[in-house]
Design an enzyme around this catalytic site. Structure first.
Site, PDB file in Angstrom:
ATOM      1  N   GLY A  14       0.815  -1.225   0.000  1.00 29.02           N
ATOM      2  CA  GLY A  14       0.000   0.000   0.000  1.00 29.02           C
ATOM      3  C   GLY A  14       0.840   1.263   0.000  1.00 29.02           C
ATOM      4  N   ARG A  98     -19.486   3.395   9.183  1.00 28.51           N
ATOM      5  CA  ARG A  98     -18.448   3.083  10.181  1.00 28.51           C
ATOM      6  C   ARG A  98     -18.588   1.640  10.672  1.00 28.51           C
ATOM      7  NH1 ARG A  98     -17.282   5.562  15.775  1.00 28.51           N
ATOM      8  NH2 ARG A  98     -19.512   5.772  15.839  1.00 28.51           N
ATOM      9  N   ASN A 105     -12.761  -4.825   9.287  1.00 23.09           N
ATOM     10  CA  ASN A 105     -11.408  -4.760   9.837  1.00 23.09           C
ATOM     11  C   ASN A 105     -11.282  -5.497  11.163  1.00 23.09           C
ATOM     12  OD1 ASN A 105     -10.073  -3.514   7.747  1.00 23.09           O
ATOM     13  ND2 ASN A 105     -10.914  -1.534   8.303  1.00 23.09           N
ATOM     14  N   ASP A 159      -1.617  12.930  14.266  1.00 21.70           N
ATOM     15  CA  ASP A 159      -2.459  14.019  14.789  1.00 21.70           C
ATOM     16  C   ASP A 159      -1.615  14.950  15.673  1.00 21.70           C
ATOM     17  OD1 ASP A 159      -4.951  12.635  13.817  1.00 21.70           O
ATOM     18  OD2 ASP A 159      -4.194  11.141  15.215  1.00 21.70           O
ATOM     19  N   ARG A 162       0.477  17.063  13.496  1.00 21.42           N
ATOM     20  CA  ARG A 162      -0.365  18.073  12.834  1.00 21.42           C
ATOM     21  C   ARG A 162      -0.626  19.243  13.792  1.00 21.42           C
ATOM     22  NH1 ARG A 162      -4.558  13.509  10.488  1.00 21.42           N
ATOM     23  NH2 ARG A 162      -3.643  13.274   8.422  1.00 21.42           N
ATOM     24  N   HIS A 187      -8.404   8.227  17.232  1.00 19.46           N
ATOM     25  CA  HIS A 187      -7.885   8.765  15.976  1.00 19.46           C
ATOM     26  C   HIS A 187      -9.074   8.899  15.022  1.00 19.46           C
ATOM     27  CE1 HIS A 187      -5.561   9.448  12.387  1.00 19.46           C
ATOM     28  NE2 HIS A 187      -6.144   8.413  11.815  1.00 19.46           N
TER      29      HIS A 187
HETATM   30  P1  NAI Z   1      -3.652   1.359   0.967  1.00 19.00           P
HETATM   31  O1  NAI Z   1      -5.038   0.976   0.547  1.00 19.00           O
HETATM   32  O2  NAI Z   1      -2.760   2.072   0.019  1.00 19.00           O
HETATM   33  O3  NAI Z   1      -2.882   0.055   1.472  1.00 19.00           O
HETATM   34  C1  NAI Z   1      -3.439  -0.870   2.320  1.00 19.00           C
HETATM   35  C2  NAI Z   1      -2.839  -2.213   2.008  1.00 19.00           C
HETATM   36  O4  NAI Z   1      -3.315  -3.142   2.981  1.00 19.00           O
HETATM   37  C3  NAI Z   1      -3.231  -2.752   0.638  1.00 19.00           C
HETATM   38  O5  NAI Z   1      -2.073  -3.134  -0.096  1.00 19.00           O
HETATM   39  C4  NAI Z   1      -4.106  -3.960   0.988  1.00 19.00           C
HETATM   40  O6  NAI Z   1      -4.032  -5.002   0.011  1.00 19.00           O
HETATM   41  C5  NAI Z   1      -3.517  -4.371   2.313  1.00 19.00           C
HETATM   42  N1  NAI Z   1      -4.357  -5.267   3.114  1.00 19.00           N
HETATM   43  C6  NAI Z   1      -5.706  -5.333   3.183  1.00 19.00           C
HETATM   44  N2  NAI Z   1      -6.088  -6.339   3.985  1.00 19.00           N
HETATM   45  C7  NAI Z   1      -4.967  -6.907   4.464  1.00 19.00           C
HETATM   46  C8  NAI Z   1      -4.697  -7.996   5.329  1.00 19.00           C
HETATM   47  N3  NAI Z   1      -5.686  -8.706   5.869  1.00 19.00           N
HETATM   48  N4  NAI Z   1      -3.413  -8.319   5.589  1.00 19.00           N
HETATM   49  C9  NAI Z   1      -2.405  -7.624   5.033  1.00 19.00           C
HETATM   50  N5  NAI Z   1      -2.591  -6.597   4.185  1.00 19.00           N
HETATM   51  C10 NAI Z   1      -3.849  -6.237   3.901  1.00 19.00           C
HETATM   52  O7  NAI Z   1      -3.853   2.193   2.312  1.00 19.00           O
HETATM   53  P2  NAI Z   1      -2.838   3.173   3.048  1.00 19.00           P
HETATM   54  O8  NAI Z   1      -3.021   4.538   2.518  1.00 19.00           O
HETATM   55  O9  NAI Z   1      -1.497   2.572   3.044  1.00 19.00           O
HETATM   56  O10 NAI Z   1      -3.481   3.179   4.524  1.00 19.00           O
HETATM   57  C11 NAI Z   1      -3.513   2.012   5.304  1.00 19.00           C
HETATM   58  C12 NAI Z   1      -4.353   2.205   6.537  1.00 19.00           C
HETATM   59  O11 NAI Z   1      -3.815   3.197   7.385  1.00 19.00           O
HETATM   60  C13 NAI Z   1      -5.798   2.643   6.251  1.00 19.00           C
HETATM   61  O12 NAI Z   1      -6.659   1.945   7.127  1.00 19.00           O
HETATM   62  C14 NAI Z   1      -5.783   4.119   6.624  1.00 19.00           C
HETATM   63  O13 NAI Z   1      -7.071   4.572   6.975  1.00 19.00           O
HETATM   64  C15 NAI Z   1      -4.847   4.075   7.815  1.00 19.00           C
HETATM   65  N6  NAI Z   1      -4.251   5.355   8.207  1.00 19.00           N
HETATM   66  C16 NAI Z   1      -4.078   5.578   9.550  1.00 19.00           C
HETATM   67  C17 NAI Z   1      -3.491   6.731   9.993  1.00 19.00           C
HETATM   68  C18 NAI Z   1      -3.300   6.971  11.463  1.00 19.00           C
HETATM   69  O14 NAI Z   1      -2.840   8.072  11.811  1.00 19.00           O
HETATM   70  N7  NAI Z   1      -3.624   6.053  12.357  1.00 19.00           N
HETATM   71  C19 NAI Z   1      -3.038   7.767   9.052  1.00 19.00           C
HETATM   72  C20 NAI Z   1      -3.241   7.431   7.665  1.00 19.00           C
HETATM   73  C21 NAI Z   1      -3.838   6.257   7.271  1.00 19.00           C
END
Ligand code: NAI
Length: 333
Positions: A14, A98, A105, A159, A162, A187
């Site tokens: 991702g 939600r 998840n 956060d 930010r 979050h």
């Molecule tokens: P993305 O969609 O680019 O990548 C997510 C990856 O997880 C994909 O490659 C997908 O195939 C993989 N994936 C899905 N189910 C899986 C599983 N069971 N096992 C292993 N891999 C799996 O998303 P991105 O942008 O990388 O974001 C990832 C997560 O982080 C999202 O849930 C997003 O909301 C969260 N996030 C959290 C933040 C925080 O501050 N806590 C900040 C930004 C994003």
């Protein structure tokens, strides 16, 4: 040279992982003399993409990267881990509520909690990033009973950063001159960015944030909503969610777990609430101000909480209680 540590990144194909892996592999987090074995987990359809990521990691010719293990199997991914960075999760799709996200998840983090319990070292440090991060982390805690709850945390450092930056921009100082902001709670948009204990270095003098900014209305209004809604603003502008800044925050969070926080500073992270000093309900993953020493966090005690802060801290706790009840109901149905 030290023995290599084994670091898992899930969701490795991702966009956050793409910004994150290079920093970890080059020694920015665990130190320039700490060899690393990277374990990359994603789902089967993403394996060709992961092949490309591995090729790029090889092409970086990094001296600390001892090995890269690429897999779509949890029993391979979670074995003998020192660090688990759980980024992978199902993204929120259009029309999804939600509760749908919690359901989808929750299953992933139940299964990964069980895998941690079965295969990881008992000393493993687990950071949950995938959203809803706090509740996903709580689920992982519950399904990994043999691993101490204190070893788990969720990311609210983005956060925190930010909030720090918003104050810094307002005061015309570097972000490093703004210390001890706090993110309380979830979050999500109910999080409470609190600057009552924040100090700004203004030309060598430590000044309370309210005196440095000189705009109470902004600090109690637009500042808070800007931080709360920053994730949505980035998505609107970029058509993708925060990735570069999320990766930087993950590095900050893990570097502090590994090396500790500076003597007079505290940072924000989501940790397990159990008899905490701020009356937050037990058995939640709630973001608190913490200090870290010897790889162990401690909630900062004794901060005065006024009525304004109290109501905001309670509001975000209420949302976490609801999320927990919903997620656990799905998992035990
Ligand atoms: P993305 O969609 O680019 O990548 C997510 C990856 O997880 C994909 O490659 C997908 O195939 C993989 N994936 C899905 N189910 C899986 C599983 N069971 N096992 C292993 N891999 C799996 O998303 P991105 O942008 O990388 O974001 C990832 C997560 O982080 C999202 O849930 C997003 O909301 C969260 N996030 C959290 C933040 C925080 O501050 N806590 C900040 C930004 C994003």
């Amino acid at each position: 040279m030290a023995e290599p540590i084994k670091v898992l990144v899930t969701g490795a194909a991702g966009q956050i992982a793409y910004s994150l892996l290079f920093s970890i592999a080059k020694g920015d987090v665990f130190g320039k003399d700490q060899p690393i074995i990277l374990v990359l987990l994603d789902i089967p359809p993403m394996m060709p993409v992961l092949d490309g990521v591995v090729m790029e990691l090889q092409d970086c010719a990094l001296p600390l990267l001892t090995d890269v293990i690429l897999t779509n199997q949890e029993d391979v991914a979670f074995r003998d881990l020192d660090i688990a960075i759980l980024v992978g999760s199902m993204p929120r799709k259009e029309g999804m509520e939600r509760k749908d996200l919690l359901k989808a998840n929750g299953r992933i983090f139940k299964s990964q909690g069980e895998a941690l319990d079965k295969y990881a070292k008992k000393s493993v440090k687990v950071l949950v990033v995938g959203n809803p991060a706090n509740t996903n982390c709580l689920i992982a805690v519950k399904y990994a009973p043999s691993i101490p709850k204190e070893n788990f945390s969720c990311l609210t450092r983005l956060d925190h950063n930010r909030a720090r930056s918003q104050v810094a921009i307002r005061c015309h100082v570097p972000a490093t001159d703004v210390k001890n902001v706090i993110i309380w709670g979830n979050h999500s948009s109910t999080q409470y960015p609190d600057v009552h204990h924040c100090v700004v270095n203004m030309s060598g003098n430590k000044v309370a944030c309210f005196d440095a900014v000189k705009d109470e209305e902004w600090l109690k209004g637009e500042f808070i909503t800007t931080v709360q809604k920053r994730g949505a603003a980035v998505i609107k502008a970029r058509k993708l969610s925060s990735a570069m800044s999320a990766a930087k925050a993950i590095c900050d969070h893990l570097r502090d777990i590994w090396n500790g926080t500076p003597e007079n500073d505290f940072i924000s992270m989501g940790v397990y609430s159990s008899g905490n000093p701020y009356g937050v309900p037990d058995d939640l993953i709630y973001s608190f101000p913490v200090k870290i020493k010897d790889k162990t966090w401690k909630i900062v005690d004794g901060l005065a909480i006024n009525e304004f802060s109290r109501s905001k801290m309670d509001e975000t706790a209420k949302e976490l209680v609801e999320e927990k009840e919903m997620a656990l109901a799905f998992l035990t149905a």
